[in-house]
Design a protein around this motif. Structure first.
Motif, mmCIF file in Angstrom:
data_model
loop_
_atom_site.group_PDB
_atom_site.id
_atom_site.type_symbol
_atom_site.label_atom_id
_atom_site.label_comp_id
_atom_site.label_asym_id
_atom_site.label_seq_id
_atom_site.Cartn_x
_atom_site.Cartn_y
_atom_site.Cartn_z
ATOM 1 N N PHE A 21 35.880 -73.726 54.685
ATOM 2 C CA PHE A 21 37.020 -72.814 54.529
ATOM 3 C C PHE A 21 37.646 -72.594 55.893
ATOM 4 N N GLY A 22 38.885 -73.025 56.056
ATOM 5 C CA GLY A 22 39.604 -72.776 57.302
ATOM 6 C C GLY A 22 38.818 -73.190 58.533
ATOM 7 N N GLY A 23 38.246 -74.397 58.504
ATOM 8 C CA GLY A 23 37.559 -74.924 59.685
ATOM 9 C C GLY A 23 36.113 -74.470 59.812
ATOM 10 N N ARG A 24 35.702 -73.495 58.962
ATOM 11 C CA ARG A 24 34.331 -73.011 59.043
ATOM 12 C C ARG A 24 33.535 -73.589 57.876
ATOM 13 N N GLU A 25 32.409 -74.196 58.208
ATOM 14 C CA GLU A 25 31.617 -74.791 57.144
ATOM 15 C C GLU A 25 30.780 -73.705 56.474
ATOM 16 N N VAL A 26 31.110 -73.427 55.209
ATOM 17 C CA VAL A 26 30.426 -72.367 54.476
ATOM 18 C C VAL A 26 29.159 -72.894 53.817
ATOM 19 N N LEU A 27 29.232 -74.139 53.355
ATOM 20 C CA LEU A 27 28.050 -74.789 52.811
ATOM 21 C C LEU A 27 27.849 -76.078 53.585
ATOM 22 N N ILE A 42 19.369 -66.550 43.921
ATOM 23 C CA ILE A 42 19.844 -66.983 45.233
ATOM 24 C C ILE A 42 20.065 -65.733 46.068
ATOM 25 N N ILE A 43 19.343 -65.617 47.170
ATOM 26 C CA ILE A 43 19.514 -64.441 48.023
ATOM 27 C C ILE A 43 19.892 -64.900 49.428
ATOM 28 N N GLY A 44 20.284 -63.940 50.237
ATOM 29 C CA GLY A 44 20.666 -64.266 51.600
ATOM 30 C C GLY A 44 21.685 -63.269 52.112
ATOM 31 N N PRO A 45 21.874 -63.229 53.436
ATOM 32 C CA PRO A 45 22.824 -62.266 54.003
ATOM 33 C C PRO A 45 24.253 -62.560 53.561
ATOM 34 N N SER A 46 25.155 -61.567 53.674
ATOM 35 C CA SER A 46 26.532 -61.797 53.254
ATOM 36 C C SER A 46 27.153 -62.837 54.187
ATOM 37 N N GLY A 47 27.991 -63.689 53.606
ATOM 38 C CA GLY A 47 28.595 -64.761 54.378
ATOM 39 C C GLY A 47 27.709 -65.984 54.492
ATOM 40 N N SER A 48 26.577 -65.975 53.774
ATOM 41 C CA SER A 48 25.672 -67.117 53.889
ATOM 42 C C SER A 48 26.074 -68.261 52.962
ATOM 43 N N GLY A 49 27.069 -68.010 52.078
ATOM 44 C CA GLY A 49 27.545 -69.075 51.195
ATOM 45 C C GLY A 49 27.006 -69.006 49.784
ATOM 46 N N LYS A 50 26.335 -67.891 49.439
ATOM 47 C CA LYS A 50 25.731 -67.765 48.105
ATOM 48 C C LYS A 50 26.781 -67.888 46.998
ATOM 49 N N SER A 51 27.833 -67.060 47.120
ATOM 50 C CA SER A 51 28.855 -67.066 46.065
ATOM 51 C C SER A 51 29.579 -68.400 46.013
ATOM 52 N N THR A 52 29.864 -68.965 47.177
ATOM 53 C CA THR A 52 30.554 -70.258 47.205
ATOM 54 C C THR A 52 29.723 -71.319 46.495
ATOM 55 N N LEU A 53 28.415 -71.304 46.740
ATOM 56 C CA LEU A 53 27.524 -72.255 46.077
ATOM 57 C C LEU A 53 27.625 -72.103 44.559
ATOM 58 N N LEU A 54 27.581 -70.844 44.110
ATOM 59 C CA LEU A 54 27.642 -70.579 42.668
ATOM 60 C C LEU A 54 28.989 -71.042 42.096
#
Lengths: 259, 328
Positions: A21-27, A42-54
Motif C-alpha cells: 500500500f503506497g510503497g509500504r509492504e503490508v504483507l 489471527i492475532i498481532g499488533p495493529s498495522g501488522s497486516g491481519k485485516s489485509t490478509l483476511l
C-alpha cells in the motif's frame, strides 16, 4: 511450511502473498494453510497486516503477488498457461458467495431490515423471495434474534447488528467464513453475545478465520493461532503453544501486553 | 494504578448529605428567563406584515381585477403547460445524462474522468442565458450537421436552421445545464455512502450493478433528493429564460399579453401566482419523497405534513412533547 498440516485437507491455501500500500509492504510473503473445518485465529499488533490478509482471502484486496486458494480454486485469478489471469467480476462474485465475511463495523445495509439484509445474497442468486425470507427467519433464530425480521439496523444494538451480520454471512451456505475483528467496535457488555454465536458456529464444522484481539476467546476456540507482525507470520501453532511457550520475542511481548 | 483506585474510593460521597444555605430551595418553582427583545421583534414583523397586506389591498395599481381575468385565460394556461412540460423534459433528460456523467467521473479511466470534469466545469462556468443564446444561434456557427465516420464519409446531414427551433434550442441548452448540476448532485450522493456498504455487498456475492442498484443508490437518495428538489424548483423558474428567445412559456405568454395591453404588473403577478402554486406543490412532493427515503434512518413514528408545518411555522411557543429517540 506444510509439515504440520496436511495440504490435501486444506480448505484455504495461501502462498507467498504480498501486498503493498503506497510503497509500504503490508504483507511480505505469507504462507498459510487452514484445514477444512478448523478455526484459525489471527492475532498481532495493529498495522501488522491481519485485516489485509483476511481481505485478500475473498479478493476485497488484490494481492500484488502470490495467491489464495479456497476449496481448490484460486481466488480472483484463473491459472492459464503458467500465469494467473484476473477473473471476470461475475466470476469473482460467484467465488465470494462461497466465502462469508463479517466486518468490524458490521456494514449492515442501513435501508433494509434485518431479514432483508440476510436475504439479499440469496435473492441475487435467484432464490425465490419466500424461500429467502424463510431462510432469513431461520438464521435469525440461530443467532438468537428470532422475531426481529422487521427491525432496521438503527433499531438494533451493536451486538444485535453484528449477529445479523453473521446471519447474513451464513445465508449463502459458505464453505468458509472470515471474521475481521468482529467485536472490536462493540461496547464491552455486548462482546459476549457475539462471541457466543461465533463459538457455537465453530462447533458446526464450518471453516473459520478470525482476526481478533480477544486472546482468551482465541485460546478457547481456535485450532490454530497465527501471530502476524510486520506483514509476516512470526509464529503459529496450537493456541497454548503460541501464547504460553513462544520462542519469538515479539510474540511474547505482544501477548504480555494484551493479557 | 492502585493509588488512583484508592483516591477514587476515598472520593466517593459520604452517606450523610452535608448541610447548605440552599437547602430551602428544594421545592422552588423554576422560572424561565424573560425575553423582551423577542416580543419587540415579533411585533415589528407583524407590523411589516400588516403593511404588506394593506398595500396589496389598497394600491389600485395592482389591478387585482385584471389579475383575476387573466389567471385562468387560455393563453396563460398554454404557457403554464409549456413551462411544466419543458421542466419535466429537461429534468428527465438532464438526470439521465447526469447519471452517465457521474459514472464517468467515478470511473477508473482517467481520460473519461477528465472529460466529465471538463464538461461540468464548462457548463457550470457559463451563465445559462448565454448557453441558451448560443444554442439558439447554432445555425450561424454550424449551418450544416452530419453524421458519419469522423474525418471520413458522411451518412446523413441536416440543415441546423431547421433542426433548432427556439423550443429545441431551449430544451438542449437547459438539458445540458441540468445534466452538469445533476451529475454533481448524484456524485456527491454516491460518495456519501460508506465504502463498507459496497464491501459488504461484494462479500455476499452481489454483482457491481446489483450493488449499485440495491445497496448504494437507495442510500445515496436521502442526500440526492433534497438537492434534486431544490434543483427542480430552480429549473422550473429557470425555464422562464426561454421567453428571451420568444418561446411562449408562462412568462413568455404573460409578456405577449402585456406588450399588447400594457398591464405589466398585473400580468407579472399572474405569472408569479402560478410559479408560487407550482413551487409549493413541488415542495410538498419533495417532503413526501424525503420522508419515504428516510426509512431505517430515524427512530420513532414518521411525521405527517401538518405536524411538520406546525412545528416550523408555529407562532406561539409550541408544546415540546418529550422527543423520543433523538439522535440515533
Amino acid at each position: 511450511m506444510s509439515d504440520t498440516i496436511a495440504v490435501a485437507s486444506s480448505e484455504v491455501r495461501i502462498r507467498n502473498l504480498h501486498k503493498v500500500f503506497g510503497g509500504r509492504e503490508v504483507l511480505s510473503g505469507i504462507d498459510l494453510d487452514i484445514p477444512a473445518g478448523s478455526v484459525t485465529a489471527i492475532i498481532g499488533p495493529s498495522g501488522s497486516g491481519k485485516s489485509t490478509l483476511l481481505r485478500c482471502i475473498n479478493h476485497l484486496e488484490r494481492p500484488d503477488s502470490g495467491y489464495v486458494e479456497v476449496g481448490g480454486e484460486v481466488i480472483g485469478y484463473r491459472p492459464e498457461k503458467g500465469r494467473l489471469r484476473e477473473r471476470s467480476s461475475r466470476d469473482i462474485a460467484r467465488q465470494r458467495a462461497s466465502i462469508g465475511m463479517v466486518f468490524q463495523q458490521f456494514n449492515l445495509f442501513g435501508h433494509r431490515t434485518a431479514a432483508q439484509n440476510i436475504a439479499e445474497g440469496q435473492l441475487a442468486a435467484g432464490v425465490p423471495a419466500a424461500a429467502a425470507r424463510a431462510r432469513a427467519g431461520e438464521l435469525l433464530k440461530r443467532v438468537g434474534l428470532a422475531g426481529r425480521e422487521g427491525a432496521y439496523p438503527s433499531e438494533l444494538s451493536g451486538g444485535q447488528q453484528q449477529r445479523v451480520a453473521i446471519a447474513r454471512a451464513l445465508a449463502r451456505d459458505p464453505r468458509l467464513i472470515l471474521f475481521d475483528e468482529p467485536t472490536s467496535a462493540l461496547d464491552p457488555e455486548l462482546v459476549g453475545e457475539v462471541l457466543a454465536v461465533i463459538k457455537q458456529l465453530a462447533t458446526t464444522g464450518i471453516t473459520m478465520a478470525i482476526v481478533t484481539h480477544e486472546i482468551g476467546f482465541a485460546r478457547e476456540v481456535a485450532d490454530q493461532l497465527v501471530f502476524l507482525d510486520g506483514g509476516q507470520i512470526v509464529d503459529r501453532g496450537a493456541p497454548a503453544d503460541v501464547l504460553d511457550n513462544t520462542d519469538n520475542e515479539r510474540a511474547r511481548a505482544f501477548v504480555a501486553a494484551v493479557l | 494504578m492502585s493509588q488512583v483506585l484508592a483516591d477514587r474510593v476515598s472520593a466517593t460521597p459520604n452517606e450523610q448529605p452535608s448541610e447548605s444555605a440552599t437547602d430551602g430551595l428544594v421545592g422552588a418553582r423554576l422560572v424561565t428567563r424573560r425575553r423582551p427583545a423577542r416580543w419587540v421583534a415579533a411585533a415589528l414583523a407583524l407590523v411589516l406584515a400588516a403593511m404588506l397586506v394593506n398595500t396589496l389591498i389598497t394600491n389600485p395599481r395592482f389591478e387585482w381585477g385584471v389579475v383575476g381575468d387573466y389567471l385562468g385565460s387560455s393563453a396563460i394556461l398554454r404557457g403554464l403547460v409549456l413551462t411544466l412540460w419543458l421542466t419535466a423534459a429537461v429534468m428527465v433528460s438532464g438526470y439521465v445524462l447526469g447519471i452517465g456523467l457521474a459514472a464517468l467521473r467515478l470511473s477508473d479511466n482517467a481520460i473519461l474522468r477528465t472529460a466529465s470534469f471538463g464538461f461540468v466545469w464548462l457548463v457550470r462556468s457559463v451563465p445559462p442565458l448565454v448557453q441558451l443564446l448560443f444554442w439558439f444561434e447554432i445555425a450561424s456557427l454550424y449551418p450544416r450537421l452530419s453524421f458519419g465516420i469522423p474525418f471520413g464519409p458522411e451518412f446523413v446531414s441536416f440543415q441546423t436552421a431547421h433542426l433548432f427551433s427556439a423550443l429545441a434550442a431551449a430544451y438542449v441548452a437547459l438539458t445540458i445545464d441540468a445534466a452538469a448540476f445533476a451529475s454533481e448532485i448524484i456524485r456527491g450522493g454516491l460518495l456519501s455512502v460508506d465504502h463498507g456498504q459496497t464491501e459488504a455487498a461484494s462479500s455476499i456475492g452481489l454483482s457491481r450493478w446489483r450493488t449499485f442498484r440495491r445497496v448504494v443508490l437507495p442510500q445515496a437518495m436521502p442526500s440526492i433528493i433534497p438537492a434534486s428538489g431544490n434543483m427542480l424548483i430552480g429549473m422550473l423558474k429557470a425555464t422562464s429564460l426561454v421567453s428571451v428567445i420568444a418561446v411562449q412559456d408562462l412568462l413568455g405568454a404573460s409578456e405577449l399579453i402585456y406588450n399588447d395591453n400594457f398591464k405589466i404588473i398585473p400580468l407579472l403577478l399572474v405569472a408569479t401566482i402560478w410559479y408560487l402554486v407550482l413551487t409549493t406543490l413541488l415542495s410538498i412532493g419533495q417532503f413526501l419523497l424525503e420522508r419515504h427515503f428516510a426509512r431505517g434512518k430515524r427512530r420513532g413514528p414518521t411525521r405527517s405534513l401538518p405536524t411538520v408545518w406546525r412545528d416550523s411555522l408555529s407562532l406561539l411557543p409550541h408544546r415540546r412533547v418529550a422527543k423520543a429517540g433523538g439522535a440515533a
